[in-house]
Scaffold this motif. Sequence first.
Motif, PDB file in Angstrom:
ATOM      1  N   THR A  57       0.895  -1.476  -0.059  1.00 34.25           N
ATOM      2  CA  THR A  57      -0.051  -0.045  -0.392  1.00 34.25           C
ATOM      3  C   THR A  57       0.321   0.907   0.089  1.00 34.25           C
ATOM      4  OG1 THR A  57      -0.360  -0.211   2.447  1.00 34.25           O
ATOM      5  CG2 THR A  57      -1.657  -1.225   1.318  1.00 34.25           C
ATOM      6  N   ASN A  58       1.985   1.243   0.235  1.00 33.35           N
ATOM      7  CA  ASN A  58       2.932   2.354   0.303  1.00 33.35           C
ATOM      8  C   ASN A  58       3.963   2.301  -0.419  1.00 33.35           C
ATOM      9  OD1 ASN A  58       5.038   1.370   2.783  1.00 33.35           O
ATOM     10  ND2 ASN A  58       2.192   2.089   3.799  1.00 33.35           N
ATOM     11  N   ALA A  59       5.518   2.905  -0.642  1.00 34.60           N
ATOM     12  CA  ALA A  59       6.913   2.643  -1.350  1.00 34.60           C
ATOM     13  C   ALA A  59       6.940   1.731  -0.047  1.00 34.60           C
ATOM     14  CB  ALA A  59       7.215   4.479  -1.583  1.00 34.60           C
ATOM     15  N   THR A  60       7.330   2.186   1.375  1.00 33.50           N
ATOM     16  CA  THR A  60       8.282   1.180   2.097  1.00 33.50           C
ATOM     17  C   THR A  60       7.758  -0.430   1.743  1.00 33.50           C
ATOM     18  OG1 THR A  60       7.885   3.324   3.736  1.00 33.50           O
ATOM     19  CG2 THR A  60       8.434   1.200   4.605  1.00 33.50           C
ATOM     20  N   ARG A 119       4.898   1.363 -15.517  1.00 30.45           N
ATOM     21  CA  ARG A 119       3.628   1.015 -15.982  1.00 30.45           C
ATOM     22  C   ARG A 119       2.882   1.170 -15.026  1.00 30.45           C
ATOM     23  NH1 ARG A 119       5.768  -3.899 -18.353  1.00 30.45           N
ATOM     24  NH2 ARG A 119       7.272  -3.569 -19.338  1.00 30.45           N
ATOM     25  N   GLY A 120       2.603   1.873 -13.305  1.00 30.54           N
ATOM     26  CA  GLY A 120       1.549   2.901 -12.911  1.00 30.54           C
ATOM     27  C   GLY A 120       1.391   2.548 -11.851  1.00 30.54           C
ATOM     28  N   LEU A 121       2.584   2.097 -11.285  1.00 30.90           N
ATOM     29  CA  LEU A 121       2.535   1.796 -10.088  1.00 30.90           C
ATOM     30  C   LEU A 121       2.725   2.794  -9.192  1.00 30.90           C
ATOM     31  CD1 LEU A 121       3.007  -0.683  -7.189  1.00 30.90           C
ATOM     32  CD2 LEU A 121       5.746   0.224  -7.068  1.00 30.90           C
ATOM     33  N   PHE A 122       1.048   3.136  -8.284  1.00 27.20           N
ATOM     34  CA  PHE A 122       1.236   4.340  -7.549  1.00 27.20           C
ATOM     35  C   PHE A 122       0.253   5.240  -7.967  1.00 27.20           C
ATOM     36  CE2 PHE A 122       3.806   2.342  -3.869  1.00 27.20           C
ATOM     37  CZ  PHE A 122       2.389   1.342  -3.531  1.00 27.20           C
ATOM     38  N   ASP A 123      -0.123   4.968  -9.340  1.00 26.83           N
ATOM     39  CA  ASP A 123      -0.168   6.108 -10.749  1.00 26.83           C
ATOM     40  C   ASP A 123      -1.014   6.982  -9.204  1.00 26.83           C
ATOM     41  OD1 ASP A 123      -0.210   7.546 -12.550  1.00 26.83           O
ATOM     42  OD2 ASP A 123      -1.479   6.573 -14.124  1.00 26.83           O
ATOM     43  N   GLY A 124      -0.845   8.302  -9.624  1.00 28.16           N
ATOM     44  CA  GLY A 124      -2.457   8.699  -9.330  1.00 28.16           C
ATOM     45  C   GLY A 124      -1.827   9.137  -7.087  1.00 28.16           C
ATOM     46  N   GLN A 157       4.311   9.083  -3.130  1.00 31.52           N
ATOM     47  CA  GLN A 157       5.097   7.034  -3.312  1.00 31.52           C
ATOM     48  C   GLN A 157       4.968   7.029  -4.437  1.00 31.52           C
ATOM     49  OE1 GLN A 157       4.829   5.457  -0.777  1.00 31.52           O
ATOM     50  NE2 GLN A 157       3.331   6.951   0.197  1.00 31.52           N
ATOM     51  N   ARG A 158       5.071   7.363  -5.350  1.00 31.07           N
ATOM     52  CA  ARG A 158       6.164   7.395  -5.992  1.00 31.07           C
ATOM     53  C   ARG A 158       7.269   8.596  -6.315  1.00 31.07           C
ATOM     54  NH1 ARG A 158       3.690   5.661 -11.424  1.00 31.07           N
ATOM     55  NH2 ARG A 158       4.954   6.988 -12.948  1.00 31.07           N
ATOM     56  N   SER A 159       7.151   9.221  -5.605  1.00 27.94           N
ATOM     57  CA  SER A 159       8.529   9.749  -5.573  1.00 27.94           C
ATOM     58  C   SER A 159       9.537   9.532  -4.556  1.00 27.94           C
ATOM     59  CB  SER A 159       8.477  12.012  -5.297  1.00 27.94           C
ATOM     60  OG  SER A 159       8.048  12.195  -5.753  1.00 27.94           O
ATOM     61  N   LEU A 162       9.758   6.324  -4.360  1.00 27.53           N
ATOM     62  CA  LEU A 162       9.708   4.356  -5.079  1.00 27.53           C
ATOM     63  C   LEU A 162      11.272   5.372  -5.785  1.00 27.53           C
ATOM     64  CD1 LEU A 162       7.194   2.740  -5.545  1.00 27.53           C
ATOM     65  CD2 LEU A 162       9.000   1.952  -4.485  1.00 27.53           C
ATOM     66  N   ALA A 163      11.051   6.482  -6.720  1.00 31.25           N
ATOM     67  CA  ALA A 163      11.778   7.099  -8.075  1.00 31.25           C
ATOM     68  C   ALA A 163      13.194   7.513  -6.945  1.00 31.25           C
ATOM     69  CB  ALA A 163      11.786   8.771  -8.858  1.00 31.25           C
ATOM     70  N   LYS A 164      13.190   7.424  -6.018  1.00 29.17           N
ATOM     71  CA  LYS A 164      14.407   8.164  -4.929  1.00 29.17           C
ATOM     72  C   LYS A 164      15.191   6.690  -4.461  1.00 29.17           C
ATOM     73  CE  LYS A 164      16.107  10.122  -0.933  1.00 29.17           C
ATOM     74  NZ  LYS A 164      16.329   8.984  -0.377  1.00 29.17           N
ATOM     75  N   GLU A 165      14.586   5.900  -4.917  1.00 27.71           N
ATOM     76  CA  GLU A 165      14.735   4.435  -4.406  1.00 27.71           C
ATOM     77  C   GLU A 165      15.255   4.238  -5.434  1.00 27.71           C
ATOM     78  OE1 GLU A 165      15.813   2.821  -1.467  1.00 27.71           O
ATOM     79  OE2 GLU A 165      15.189   4.718  -0.446  1.00 27.71           O
ATOM     80  N   ALA A 166      15.064   4.059  -6.514  1.00 29.29           N
ATOM     81  CA  ALA A 166      15.063   3.740  -7.448  1.00 29.29           C
ATOM     82  C   ALA A 166      17.033   4.201  -7.990  1.00 29.29           C
ATOM     83  CB  ALA A 166      14.352   3.518  -8.978  1.00 29.29           C
ATOM     84  N   GLY A 167      16.747   5.124  -7.838  1.00 31.63           N
ATOM     85  CA  GLY A 167      18.046   5.768  -8.607  1.00 31.63           C
ATOM     86  C   GLY A 167      19.452   5.755  -7.786  1.00 31.63           C
ATOM     87  N   GLU A 168      19.509   5.817  -6.402  1.00 33.38           N
ATOM     88  CA  GLU A 168      19.432   5.076  -5.633  1.00 33.38           C
ATOM     89  C   GLU A 168      20.509   3.678  -6.062  1.00 33.38           C
ATOM     90  OE1 GLU A 168      18.687   6.029  -1.515  1.00 33.38           O
ATOM     91  OE2 GLU A 168      19.046   7.579  -1.145  1.00 33.38           O
ATOM     92  N   ARG A 169      19.761   3.226  -6.292  1.00 37.14           N
ATOM     93  CA  ARG A 169      19.949   1.751  -6.831  1.00 37.14           C
ATOM     94  C   ARG A 169      20.541   1.929  -7.812  1.00 37.14           C
ATOM     95  NH1 ARG A 169      17.128  -1.505  -2.329  1.00 37.14           N
ATOM     96  NH2 ARG A 169      15.365  -0.098  -0.940  1.00 37.14           N
ATOM     97  N   ILE A 170      19.870   2.795  -8.548  1.00 36.22           N
ATOM     98  CA  ILE A 170      20.738   2.574 -10.049  1.00 36.22           C
ATOM     99  C   ILE A 170      22.616   2.619  -9.748  1.00 36.22           C
ATOM    100  CG2 ILE A 170      21.353   3.284 -11.816  1.00 36.22           C
ATOM    101  CD1 ILE A 170      17.804   3.678 -12.419  1.00 36.22           C
ATOM    102  N   HIS A 171      22.639   4.113  -8.972  1.00 42.06           N
ATOM    103  CA  HIS A 171      23.185   4.307  -8.664  1.00 42.06           C
ATOM    104  C   HIS A 171      24.187   3.599  -7.462  1.00 42.06           C
ATOM    105  CE1 HIS A 171      26.760   6.819  -7.939  1.00 42.06           C
ATOM    106  NE2 HIS A 171      26.863   7.062  -6.774  1.00 42.06           N
ATOM    107  N   SER A 172      24.106   3.267  -6.717  1.00 42.94           N
ATOM    108  CA  SER A 172      25.024   1.731  -6.434  1.00 42.94           C
ATOM    109  C   SER A 172      25.520   0.078  -7.121  1.00 42.94           C
ATOM    110  CB  SER A 172      23.969   1.289  -5.210  1.00 42.94           C
ATOM    111  OG  SER A 172      24.867   0.206  -4.261  1.00 42.94           O
ATOM    112  N   GLY A 173      24.652   0.194  -7.912  1.00 45.59           N
ATOM    113  CA  GLY A 173      24.404  -0.495  -9.001  1.00 45.59           C
ATOM    114  C   GLY A 173      26.012  -0.370  -9.998  1.00 45.59           C
TER     115      GLY A 173
END
Length: 333
Positions: free
Chosen positions: A165-168, A232-237, A241-243, A245-256
């Motif tokens: 139900t949330n980004a966490t 694909r529309g996760l948490f669209d609207g 929550q999208r912000s 997750l976007a932050k976590e995605a960026g951090e993990r891509i950078h780590s990778g």
Amino acid sequence: MNYLSVGDMALNFQMRRHNAALDTKLATLTQEVTSGIKSDLGAAVSGDFGALSAIDRSLRLFDAFDLATTEASQYADAMQRSLERIGNLDDGISTALMSAATTSSKIMIDATVASTAEKFDALIATLNTNSVGRYIFSGDQGDTAPLSDTETIITSLSAEISGATNATDVLATLDTWFADPSGFSATSYQGGEARGKFYIAEGETAAINVTANDPRVKDAIKGYAIGTLLDRGLFDGDLAQRSALAKEAGERIHSGSLATVELAAEVGSFEGKVASAATRNDTERVSLEIARTKLIGADPYASATALEAVRSQIETLYLLTSRLANLSMTDYM
């Protein structure tokens, strides 16, 4: 005074036998000149083949090492180039994702996650690289592509996070799924364990312990997968929550991306070890070939001189045969 004469048939037989002997000697000397090896190996080693057998065994062993180092070098080179491509995928996308999350701009988030989804396709394709008939990130199961296609992976992830139900919750679920042996490793990774060792020299081995199931590789996969789920529309609207997750995605891509540098260094160390072993093998092979030549090699000058002498004898024999064939009673009278 008594004279011994040779009949025509006896003379013909003698000349044929002499011709055959010269032909045999000619063939033997020709072989020695072209091969550089004495034709009578038994005489060359005085009947003791022990040293020659040991040298030949070592040379065959070096042939096997040459094949192993060549394969290992090709394998490492393909992996190195793939890791470079993976590192280059993050040409600012991780920073863009974190920046978009900070501004909480829907337009920026939508644009960056769309770009992330495209790069996720490229990431999976790169990890499924096939070089010389082997999938290099599949470990000891090189005949099978290591990863499922993008759609299959995203479908599996979507099912896993369907109750979040949330980004966490999403992040916790994804972290568990990627770490759990029954998660990513069982459903999306199709390769095997790290590939076995390459035998690159006498008593020396080398191994690359990198697969698409390596935790450092999975960090990159996870980051791009999160961005793709958002696309694909996760948490669209739900911009908050999208912000997140976007932050976590960026951090993990950078780590990778940082992890690929570490992996590339490991592969580079492997390449150096293989190259060093190949150089030593070549040096030892040359020494053995020199020793073999000294043991059974034919003197090129002596062989060529003897070959020329035999050629002259054959010409003389042919000339004599021709003269005898032209004899007649009229010529005799």
